[in-house]
Every structure is written in C-alpha cells, then in structure tokens.
Design a protein around this motif. Sequence first.
Motif, short mmCIF file in Angstrom:
data_model
loop_
_atom_site.label_atom_id
_atom_site.label_comp_id
_atom_site.label_asym_id
_atom_site.label_seq_id
_atom_site.Cartn_x
_atom_site.Cartn_y
_atom_site.Cartn_z
N SER A 7 -7.60 -2.07 8.80
CA SER A 7 -7.91 -1.62 7.81
C SER A 7 -7.60 -0.78 6.43
CB SER A 7 -8.05 -0.21 8.97
OG SER A 7 -6.07 0.51 9.37
N ASN A 57 0.81 -1.26 -0.19
CA ASN A 57 -0.23 -0.14 -0.26
C ASN A 57 0.59 0.72 0.16
OD1 ASN A 57 -2.21 -1.78 -0.12
ND2 ASN A 57 -3.33 -0.39 1.73
N LYS A 83 -7.36 -1.57 3.21
CA LYS A 83 -8.04 -1.78 1.76
C LYS A 83 -6.99 -2.04 0.79
CE LYS A 83 -11.76 -2.19 -0.98
NZ LYS A 83 -13.15 -1.11 -1.59
N ARG A 84 -6.80 -3.06 0.88
CA ARG A 84 -5.66 -3.44 -0.45
C ARG A 84 -5.84 -2.10 -1.26
NH1 ARG A 84 -1.95 -4.43 1.87
NH2 ARG A 84 -2.09 -3.46 3.19
N ASP A 97 -10.90 -8.87 1.62
CA ASP A 97 -10.25 -8.69 0.60
C ASP A 97 -8.53 -9.12 0.52
OD1 ASP A 97 -9.97 -6.63 3.00
OD2 ASP A 97 -8.17 -5.09 1.38
N ARG A 148 -11.41 -9.02 6.65
CA ARG A 148 -10.83 -8.54 5.77
C ARG A 148 -11.03 -9.33 4.20
NH1 ARG A 148 -6.80 -5.07 6.58
NH2 ARG A 148 -7.03 -5.18 4.54
#
Length: 257
Positions: A146, A125, A148-149, A178, A176
């Motif tokens: 928290s 990220n 998000k990819r 994602d 998660r």
Amino acid sequence: MIEITASDGHVFSAYRAEPVGTAKGVVVVLQEVFGVNPHIRKLTDAFAAQGFVAVAPGLFDRVQKGIELGYDEASVAQGLDLVKQVGFEHAMTDIQATVDAFSGEGKIALVGYDWGAYLAYNAANRVRGPATAVAYYGCGITDDFSQKRRIPTLLHFGSLDPYIPLNQVTILRARRPDLRILDYPAGHHFNCEERDTYDATATEKAWTTTLLHLTHRLEGAPVVTLTNQGSYVSSGGKDKDKKKKAESVSDDMGPPM
C-alpha cells in the motif's frame, strides 16, 4: 563517535566516517539487530571511501549504550529483544534526528540491513529529508502493498532466503512497480562476510548497483557534453542555420531534363 540529540531529548551515539575530498552526499547506515558492531562500522567506512559522508546511529542506545553483538543464537535472541524494547516509533525519532543533524552536508540516503532495512523502507515515507532509500533483505517489507513511495527506493533480496521466500519477492515486484527490486541466488545476510550465508558474488553485484543508485540520486546525473557544443553556443546557433542552407542548396538538383 559523535553524539546526536533527538527531538525528545534522548542523546545517542553515532559512528561517523569522512570521505576524502568533496562529499557526494550523506549515507545514513541503519544497523541490524546486532548493534553498531564491526560489520556496520566497516560498511560505514566503505561508503565514506566511495566519497560519501557516512554515519551509523546507535539505535539501541535508548536501552543500553555501546551494544555490539555476535551472530550466535543467544545474540540473535538478545538483539530481537532489544528491537522490541526500543520500539518502532523511537527508532523513527532517532533516524529523523540523524537526518536533521546532517541536513546541511548534502542530499541524504538511508541504507539499511536486516532490521535496518525494514526501518529504512518505512522511514522513506515517514522521515523528512532523505532523497532515497536502499534496503538489504528487510523482513516485513514484502507484506506491504500500500505505501506508494515518496522517494526512490531500491530493494535487495536473496532468492534463497528462508525468512523472505522468493515467491513473496515476486508478488511484491508485480504489485509494486514504484519499487526497484533486485534478487540474487543467495541467502539472508548475504552481504555480511562474518556470516556463513555470505555470498561474494551477490554482495559485489548489490554493492555496484547501490553505489550507482546513490551517486545518481545524491550527486545527480552526469553532465552530457555535446560534440562542438562550445562552438555552437558561441555562434548563437548560426552554424546550424548555415548547415540548413547548405543542405537546401545541395538538395536542389535544378529543373528536370
């Protein structure tokens, strides 16, 4: 070994392994707390043998060059101290420099182990350029609910890992969606043949999944060729029209008796 220069002028070494033939992409192998030791070089060679350009940057070079540690308690303590001395931001800077140095050689994946897994997960990220990330038993990852990819991320854990309890992995998986998260009945460092926690079955399963993931994300999905696709294209779709007409004729049973 090659040398790479970071944006702040720091020059560090990296172990590079070349594939035979055209490369599928680039795999950046991120080290454990033991440096770019024989285990990390072996992994780098293994990725190259599968058709990837592979490189393992020496992230400890900011403190001392050429560090290769064993697995006894003293080495673990030394490695953890080196991690603190290097610092998270400097590690991110050197990973970015590695990605930049190989950006012209194909799509890039980050694959990390232990400390390197934590770095790969966060670099996914923060670092510009990677197409995907894979992390093996990275401590600290299960605390994150928290981020998000930005890119597809595959995580491997051992369900018997005393440092990363399975309930934490289960909670992360639930919260998660994602992330792609896999676990195996194995302990920490299950992928290292030099450790007493090595598990051949878990290693093979994780390796197979990782290679499929990397090939798909770096090289692309395989081309699907339809039966008689060439003759259909050459006819401009006329064969399809003929088939429809034939079906309509065969369906016409004439007037009722």
